[in-house]
Design an enzyme around this catalytic site. Sequence first.
Site, PDB file in Angstrom:
ATOM      1  N   GLY A 197       0.813  -1.206   0.000  1.00 48.72           N
ATOM      2  CA  GLY A 197       0.000   0.000   0.000  1.00 48.72           C
ATOM      3  C   GLY A 197       0.847   1.256   0.000  1.00 48.72           C
ATOM      4  O   GLY A 197       0.535   2.224  -0.692  1.00 48.72           O
ATOM      5  N   TYR A 198       1.930   1.218   0.777  1.00 54.80           N
ATOM      6  CA  TYR A 198       2.810   2.391   0.844  1.00 54.80           C
ATOM      7  C   TYR A 198       3.391   2.685  -0.542  1.00 54.80           C
ATOM      8  O   TYR A 198       3.328   3.807  -1.045  1.00 54.80           O
ATOM      9  CB  TYR A 198       3.939   2.133   1.849  1.00 54.80           C
ATOM     10  N   ASP A 214      -2.652  -5.308  -0.367  1.00 53.81           N
ATOM     11  CA  ASP A 214      -3.059  -4.450   0.746  1.00 53.81           C
ATOM     12  C   ASP A 214      -4.421  -3.846   0.400  1.00 53.81           C
ATOM     13  O   ASP A 214      -4.629  -3.349  -0.703  1.00 53.81           O
ATOM     14  CB  ASP A 214      -2.006  -3.349   0.911  1.00 53.81           C
ATOM     15  N   CYS A 231       0.698   4.484   7.504  1.00 59.21           N
ATOM     16  CA  CYS A 231       1.637   3.369   7.538  1.00 59.21           C
ATOM     17  C   CYS A 231       1.683   2.758   8.933  1.00 59.21           C
ATOM     18  O   CYS A 231       1.731   3.478   9.939  1.00 59.21           O
ATOM     19  CB  CYS A 231       3.027   3.848   7.119  1.00 59.21           C
ATOM     20  N   GLY A 232       1.695   1.427   8.997  1.00 51.61           N
ATOM     21  CA  GLY A 232       1.681   0.728  10.270  1.00 51.61           C
ATOM     22  C   GLY A 232       2.950   0.832  11.079  1.00 51.61           C
ATOM     23  O   GLY A 232       3.054   0.219  12.146  1.00 51.61           O
ATOM     24  N   HIS A 233       3.920   1.598  10.596  1.00 50.35           N
ATOM     25  CA  HIS A 233       5.168   1.787  11.335  1.00 50.35           C
ATOM     26  C   HIS A 233       5.464   3.274  11.528  1.00 50.35           C
ATOM     27  O   HIS A 233       6.619   3.681  11.601  1.00 50.35           O
ATOM     28  CB  HIS A 233       6.318   1.065  10.629  1.00 50.35           C
ATOM     29  N   ARG A 248      -5.694  -7.893   9.901  1.00 48.82           N
ATOM     30  CA  ARG A 248      -4.563  -7.223  10.549  1.00 48.82           C
ATOM     31  C   ARG A 248      -5.048  -6.298  11.667  1.00 48.82           C
ATOM     32  O   ARG A 248      -6.065  -5.608  11.524  1.00 48.82           O
ATOM     33  CB  ARG A 248      -3.801  -6.411   9.499  1.00 48.82           C
ATOM     34  N   ASN A 290       5.249  -8.976   8.974  1.00 46.40           N
ATOM     35  CA  ASN A 290       5.505  -7.877   8.053  1.00 46.40           C
ATOM     36  C   ASN A 290       6.946  -7.406   8.248  1.00 46.40           C
ATOM     37  O   ASN A 290       7.256  -6.705   9.201  1.00 46.40           O
ATOM     38  CB  ASN A 290       4.525  -6.732   8.319  1.00 46.40           C
TER      39      ASN A 290
END
Length: 315
Positions: free
Chosen positions: A44-45, A83, A120-122, A157, A211
């Site tokens: 996705g990013y 994603d 973003c998950g990070h 997720r 991930n």
Amino acid sequence: MTNYGTALRERLEQDELLACPGVHDPLTAAVADSVGFDAIYMTGYGTSLSKTGYPDAGFITMPEMIENAGNIQERIDVPLIADSDNGYGNATNVVRTVREYIKAGVAAIHIEDQTFPKRCGHTKGRQVIPREEAIGKIEAAADVRDERNPDFTLIARTDARGTGDGSLEEAIDRVNAFLEAGADIAFVEGPTDEAELERIGREVDGPLVYNFVGDLGSSPYVELSSLEEWGFDLVLFPIAATLSTIANVYADFETFADDPVAAMRDIDDAFNDQPVGSLHEFSGFPEVVEWERKYLPEDEQEKYDDSLGDDLESD
């Protein structure tokens, strides 16, 4: 027509951990497919950055993501895992989202429990929706899967670990609830060390995704053999192609700025060293020529007589 969902499920049933490189468009996907992998992942990013120029912060829309996923799956010969962010709305929006991804022909998607706009998950600042609402979204997605393509794989997720007061316990409880709601695979985003990964492996009652984001995020570098030992089934390397593209294009263009002719020679040499044939071969021009010969009138073939340019026929 290939049912990539079936192919992915058959691969996941094998004991060996499935490692998927991340790509952001059909071009990088075609490169990955040429190298040879059992499955490929659409980031996705990277999709957001390559299609809109903006980061993974809720700027890209569902139609843009699905169009990219469909084009990638059309270009490759292995299953695509895509994603699908947070499903682009509530549970009713998820119904259409999953229907559209299934129509696009991809093998699997993952849906997260972030609020809108997601990010973003990070990165810091993530928030998640209430657990009950998130479960309803997974139930909706599972119902669509069962109605439209039972072999389509649904990955659920949670980003609960990365919220301001998030705990690993909450994240594990959520993904176990998602599995009970019909998800095929659980995905805990953002574990911070190997001890957390081991705990996820012990306490999550179902197949698992890791991930692998490297230096971009908070999750650790870890050997694939360790992930396998802890019970993980699938590992994604989401930004592999995106980082590689930025790093290599930057390096080439930095040289290009000083001496374009020398840089172009170096780029040609680097390309020719790869076992993909010419650019025309790699992109599929020989197949186009075959289509023309098969379907167009004979007088249309005369355009090739005495014309200049690369020979586009396959060897």
